[in-house]
Design an enzyme around this catalytic site. Structure first.
Site, PDB file in Angstrom:
ATOM      1  N   ASP A  52       0.848  -1.214   0.147  1.00  0.00           N
ATOM      2  CA  ASP A  52       0.173   0.066   0.004  1.00  0.00           C
ATOM      3  C   ASP A  52       0.865   1.186   0.080  1.00  0.00           C
ATOM      4  O   ASP A  52       1.957   1.155   0.389  1.00  0.00           O
ATOM      5  CB  ASP A  52      -0.857   0.107   1.210  1.00  0.00           C
ATOM      6  CG  ASP A  52      -1.811  -0.889   1.276  1.00  0.00           C
ATOM      7  OD1 ASP A  52      -2.182  -1.470   0.204  1.00  0.00           O
ATOM      8  OD2 ASP A  52      -2.706  -0.920   2.286  1.00  0.00           O
ATOM      9  N   LYS A  74      -4.052   3.051  -2.902  1.00  0.00           N
ATOM     10  CA  LYS A  74      -5.287   3.897  -3.197  1.00  0.00           C
ATOM     11  C   LYS A  74      -4.881   5.122  -2.984  1.00  0.00           C
ATOM     12  O   LYS A  74      -5.827   6.177  -2.935  1.00  0.00           O
ATOM     13  CB  LYS A  74      -6.339   3.318  -2.239  1.00  0.00           C
ATOM     14  CG  LYS A  74      -6.587   2.050  -2.690  1.00  0.00           C
ATOM     15  CD  LYS A  74      -7.915   1.560  -1.892  1.00  0.00           C
ATOM     16  CE  LYS A  74      -8.105  -0.115  -2.394  1.00  0.00           C
ATOM     17  NZ  LYS A  74      -9.201  -0.510  -1.759  1.00  0.00           N
ATOM     18  N   MET A 186      -8.935   8.218   9.166  1.00  0.00           N
ATOM     19  CA  MET A 186      -9.509   8.877   7.818  1.00  0.00           C
ATOM     20  C   MET A 186     -10.394   9.697   8.077  1.00  0.00           C
ATOM     21  O   MET A 186     -11.387   9.807   7.460  1.00  0.00           O
ATOM     22  CB  MET A 186     -10.029   7.616   7.215  1.00  0.00           C
ATOM     23  CG  MET A 186      -8.928   6.715   6.655  1.00  0.00           C
ATOM     24  SD  MET A 186      -9.727   5.116   5.957  1.00  0.00           S
ATOM     25  CE  MET A 186     -10.387   4.055   7.355  1.00  0.00           C
TER      26      MET A 186
HETATM   27  C1  LIG Z   1      -7.030   2.990   5.313  1.00  0.00           C
HETATM   28  S1  LIG Z   1      -6.534   3.216   6.793  1.00  0.00           S
HETATM   29  C2  LIG Z   1      -5.292   2.044   7.271  1.00  0.00           C
HETATM   30  C3  LIG Z   1      -5.116   1.857   8.610  1.00  0.00           C
HETATM   31  C4  LIG Z   1      -4.165   0.865   8.949  1.00  0.00           C
HETATM   32  N1  LIG Z   1      -4.286  -0.604   8.502  1.00  0.00           N
HETATM   33  C5  LIG Z   1      -3.607   0.847  10.346  1.00  0.00           C
HETATM   34  O1  LIG Z   1      -4.023  -0.317  11.060  1.00  0.00           O
HETATM   35  O2  LIG Z   1      -3.023   1.898  10.902  1.00  0.00           O
HETATM   36  C6  LIG Z   1      -5.774   4.867   6.608  1.00  0.00           C
HETATM   37  C7  LIG Z   1      -5.764   5.574   7.830  1.00  0.00           C
HETATM   38  O3  LIG Z   1      -4.861   5.197   8.812  1.00  0.00           O
HETATM   39  C8  LIG Z   1      -4.506   6.179   9.701  1.00  0.00           C
HETATM   40  N2  LIG Z   1      -2.826   5.938   9.450  1.00  0.00           N
HETATM   41  C9  LIG Z   1      -2.295   5.056   8.932  1.00  0.00           C
HETATM   42  N3  LIG Z   1      -0.956   5.269   9.077  1.00  0.00           N
HETATM   43  C10 LIG Z   1      -0.810   6.359   9.902  1.00  0.00           C
HETATM   44  C11 LIG Z   1       0.508   7.179  10.437  1.00  0.00           C
HETATM   45  N4  LIG Z   1       1.699   6.590  10.316  1.00  0.00           N
HETATM   46  N5  LIG Z   1       0.113   8.199  11.011  1.00  0.00           N
HETATM   47  C12 LIG Z   1      -0.965   8.771  11.155  1.00  0.00           C
HETATM   48  N6  LIG Z   1      -2.276   7.972  10.519  1.00  0.00           N
HETATM   49  C13 LIG Z   1      -2.083   6.944  10.198  1.00  0.00           C
HETATM   50  C14 LIG Z   1      -4.910   7.329   8.918  1.00  0.00           C
HETATM   51  O4  LIG Z   1      -6.395   7.890   9.541  1.00  0.00           O
HETATM   52  C15 LIG Z   1      -5.112   6.912   7.532  1.00  0.00           C
HETATM   53  O5  LIG Z   1      -5.920   7.852   6.899  1.00  0.00           O
END
Ligand SMILES: C[S@@+](CC[C@H](N)C(=O)[O-])C[C@H]1O[C@@H](n2cnc3c(N)ncnc32)[C@H](O)[C@@H]1O
Length: 268
Positions: A52, A74, A186
């Site tokens: 991803d 995405k 998100m």
């Molecule tokens: C599609 S979701 C995936 C979440 C991921 N599977 C997880 O467990 O962290 C994507 C969202 O996760 C959050 N996110 C993922 N990585 C991040 C990071 N390093 N810092 C802040 N928010 C993060 C944000 O809200 C982002 O829009």
């Protein structure tokens, strides 16, 4: 990563990624130090890594020299991959006899559609394994010195997705009434609407809030605010994504914990 380095960090009983198999693994929030040993074992053995946009470059750099990296994200301004296309690609790669690592940011099943990919692999008869990862909604808090739970302050933590604030059927007022801290994934686009609904649900406008952008990544940013101000502060500070937003009294502990950490560091 060369084989000696991989061998040095891998457990003696590290699982084997066999040809024709897929591992659905979490890469953690960014910092390679938060990768699990099993995900690292996958990186060192895979010959295709399907990843991803949220997987940190430093994590991808740990892939073995035999590995081909395939982007299936995405975000990032590149064309969007449909979920069905990604599952089809994983099946195709496995059937061609590759050792496939499907690497997702955070945990693969936390707002990550890992469950859907697992079901698609299962329906296609492709052997797979799911490897948990450290989700951004927990690591982002701890990295920002905000404890997810604190005795006497909260006994639950709500992890919620903030897309579609008005139309997804999530009862924000009910979440507000629990009085428990809320971690939003998100949610940047709908932050004003969500904050408004939480206040209408009874959360005081002065409730502490924090935004953690790019948690544990090189460009991490943390802004502390209040529920009433959080959307405006996100704009004023020109905060981007990925970001998590934390709403609740636990945010207040950040100042105390930061101070304690500084004192601890000064003493060593
Ligand atoms: C599609 S979701 C995936 C979440 C991921 N599977 C997880 O467990 O962290 C994507 C969202 O996760 C959050 N996110 C993922 N990585 C991040 C990071 N390093 N810092 C802040 N928010 C993060 C944000 O809200 C982002 O829009």
């Amino acid at each position: 990563m060369n084989n000696r380095r991989a061998a040095a960090v891998m457990r003696a009983d590290a699982p084997v990624l066999a040809p024709g198999h897929v591992w659905l693994a979490g890469a953690g929030p960014g910092d390679p130090g938060l990768l699990t040993l099993d995900a690292l074992a996958g990186l060192s053995q895979a010959d295709v890594v399907v990843h991803d946009a949220l997987v940190d470059r430093r994590v991808l750099a740990l892939a073995g020299s035999q590995a081909r990296l395939e982007f299936a994200g995405k975000r990032g301004g590149r064309p969007s991959a449909e979920q069905r296309d990604i599952s089809t690609r994983l099946i195709e790669l496995a059937r061609a006899g590759h050792r496939v690592l499907r690497l997702k940011g955070g945990d693969p099943c936390m707002f990550g559609r890992g469950g859907e990919e697992a079901l698609a692999l299962s329906a296609a008869g492709v052997p797979f394994r799911i490897i948990p990862g450290v989700t951004a909604g927990l690591a982002g808090l701890t990295a920002a010195a905000i404890p997810a739970t604190f005795r006497g302050m909260n006994r639950a933590l709500i992890l919620a997705a903030g897309y579609g604030a008005d139309d997804d059927g999530l009862d924000w007022s009910a979440l507000a009434r629990t009085g428990q801290p809320i971690v939003l994934y998100m949610a940047m686009r709908n932050l004003a609407a969500i904050a408004d609904q939480l206040m209408r649900g009874g959360l005081p406008p002065s409730t502490p809030a924090a935004i953690v952008v790019s948690a544990t990544m090189a460009d991490e940013r943390i802004v502390v605010s209040t529920l009433e101000r959080v959307a405006a502060d996100a704009q004023d500070h020109q905060l981007g994504t990925p970001a998590i937003i934390i709403i609740g009294e636990i945010v207040r502990l950040r100042a105390r914990l930061m101070e304690a950490v500084r004192e601890g560091e000064a003493a060593t």
